[in-house]
Scaffold this active site. Structure first.
Site, PDB file in Angstrom:
ATOM      1  N   CYS A  93      -0.409   4.160   2.129  1.00 15.22           N
ATOM      2  CA  CYS A  93      -0.277   3.948   3.581  1.00 15.22           C
ATOM      3  C   CYS A  93       1.184   4.137   4.012  1.00 15.22           C
ATOM      4  O   CYS A  93       1.449   4.728   5.057  1.00 15.22           O
ATOM      5  CB  CYS A  93      -0.671   2.529   3.995  1.00 15.22           C
ATOM      6  SG  CYS A  93      -2.146   1.895   3.228  1.00 15.22           S
ATOM      7  N   ASP A  94       2.124   3.607   3.241  1.00 17.35           N
ATOM      8  CA  ASP A  94       3.509   3.504   3.713  1.00 17.35           C
ATOM      9  C   ASP A  94       4.488   4.399   2.966  1.00 17.35           C
ATOM     10  O   ASP A  94       5.662   4.488   3.353  1.00 17.35           O
ATOM     11  CB  ASP A  94       3.996   2.044   3.580  1.00 17.35           C
ATOM     12  CG  ASP A  94       3.133   1.103   4.408  1.00 17.35           C
ATOM     13  OD1 ASP A  94       2.625   1.547   5.457  1.00 17.35           O
ATOM     14  OD2 ASP A  94       2.956  -0.064   4.004  1.00 17.35           O
ATOM     15  N   CYS A 131       0.840  -1.202   0.000  1.00 11.07           N
ATOM     16  CA  CYS A 131       0.000   0.000   0.000  1.00 11.07           C
ATOM     17  C   CYS A 131       0.878   1.256   0.000  1.00 11.07           C
ATOM     18  O   CYS A 131       1.389   1.653   1.046  1.00 11.07           O
ATOM     19  CB  CYS A 131      -0.916  -0.030   1.218  1.00 11.07           C
ATOM     20  SG  CYS A 131      -1.925   1.452   1.338  1.00 11.07           S
TER      21      CYS A 131
END
Ligand code: NAP
Length: 306
Positions: A135-136, A132
């Site tokens: 997200c990261d 992701c």
């Protein structure tokens, strides 16, 4: 006894909740994660949902949920573990919290990230290997990353990461991307994205964190070690259809066999969104499925009464 249990609260499930409420059905939607919205929550930008150009994926998910909440749709936070057929009619949905009885079941569980299944992938998950980018990605500011895949998600991830990373490798196993033309044009214009064509990832190496991605050109056979801080895997999705294995039919990839009416061959079970076998998996087709599925469920319940 509910008229329908909707399993999943991504775009398909939320659209179904809204349609079910408006149709006067007694419906409950099961959500596994604390946030509704499914995969779209992790999409940086959605540029093909009519009327809302460029909306953030997270914001779109929140809007869908707010719409359902404004109608007072019923939600339960629980994971469905199994669906059992009952005689003479209906189903029991076994969840992590309780057992729920319903006349019909709408499977809207969506899909999860597919894995590469190469050495180092599991070992470095969360330590440089991610599924992701939104997200990261922030952890890799100023660093070098690789994205593996050639579909919409891989190209969107490469574009997203290019905004913060020093350099991004986009590694694709063929000489042509699968992603939408507009995304291809965008990624190819980026000076800090290098596309490695005809290339597969063979191994991820490092000490505590990812340091090296070993790749191979499938045409020349040449092997190379690329120094990277992060590897983003975007090689497609796997339908989250396991819980229906006792009661439904799947294709070879695990997608539930249902047409545009979203009805499975097992009477009373319906499927909407990415978990269903279909050609185009996008937010707009998922929400359309939710609407079609509830229409089919209404017809099914009506026919049972007659
Ligand atoms: P996808 O479209 O299935 O693409 C997966 C990519 O990974 C393909 O390029 C595939 O290569 C490659 N791949 C698969 N297995 C691999 C392996 N073992 N090793 C190396 N490469 C591998 O999946 P996605 O990009 O995750 O998208 C999922 C669905 O969501 C799609 O239907 C997509 O259209 C949709 N989506 C739409 C939008 C949008 O409309 N903006 C955004 C995101 C996602 P090949 O090309 O050689 O098969």
């Amino acid at each position: 006894m509910y008229d329908v249990v909707i399993i999943g609260s991504g775009p398909a499930g939320l659209s179904a909740s809204i349609y079910a409420k408006r149709a006067g059905l007694k419906a409950v939607t099961l959500e596994q994660n604390p946030m509704s919205g499914g995969q779209v929550l992790n999409t940086y930008e959605v540029d093909n949902y009519p009327g809302l150009p460029g909306i953030g994926g997270f914001d779109l998910g929140v809007k869908f949920r707010e719409h359902a909440d404004n109608l007072a749709c019923e939600f339960k936070e629980a994971s469905a573990l199994a669906v059992k057929k009952e005689e003479p009619e209906g189903f029991t949905v076994v969840t992590t919290q309780e057992e729920i009885k319903a006349r019909t079941v709408l499977a809207a569980m969506g899909a999860t990230h597919a894995k590469l299944n190469i050495p180092g992938e599991e070992e470095f998950a969360g330590m440089g290997v991610s599924y992701c980018a939104t997200c990261d990605g922030a952890f890799f500011k100023g660093k070098v990353t690789a994205v593996i895949g050639g579909g919409d998600v891989a190209v969107e991830d490469a574009i997203f990461l290019s905004r913060g990373c020093q350099k991004v490798y986009l590694i694709h196993r063929r000489d042509e991307l699968r992603a939408a033309a507009v995304l291809q044009r965008e990624v190819m214009a980026l000076t800090n994205v290098e596309i490695l064509w005809d290339t597969v990832a063979e191994r991820i190496e490092g000490e505590e964190q990812v340091q090296v991605l070993c790749v191979k050109n499938v045409k020349t056979g040449k092997k190379e070690k690329i120094l990277v801080d992060g590897v983003f895997v975007a090689v497609g999705i796997t339908p989250a259809s396991d819980i229906l294995k006792e009661v439904a039919e799947f294709d070879a990839k695990g997608y539930l066999l249902a047409g545009e009416d979203c009805a499975l061959s097992t009477p009373g079970i319906f499927a909407a969104g990415d978990v269903r076998q279909k050609k185009l998996r996008q937010v707009v087709t998922a929400v359309a499925d939710g609407a079609n599925a509830i229409t089919s469920i209404l017809e099914y319940l009506q026919n049972r009464k007659e």
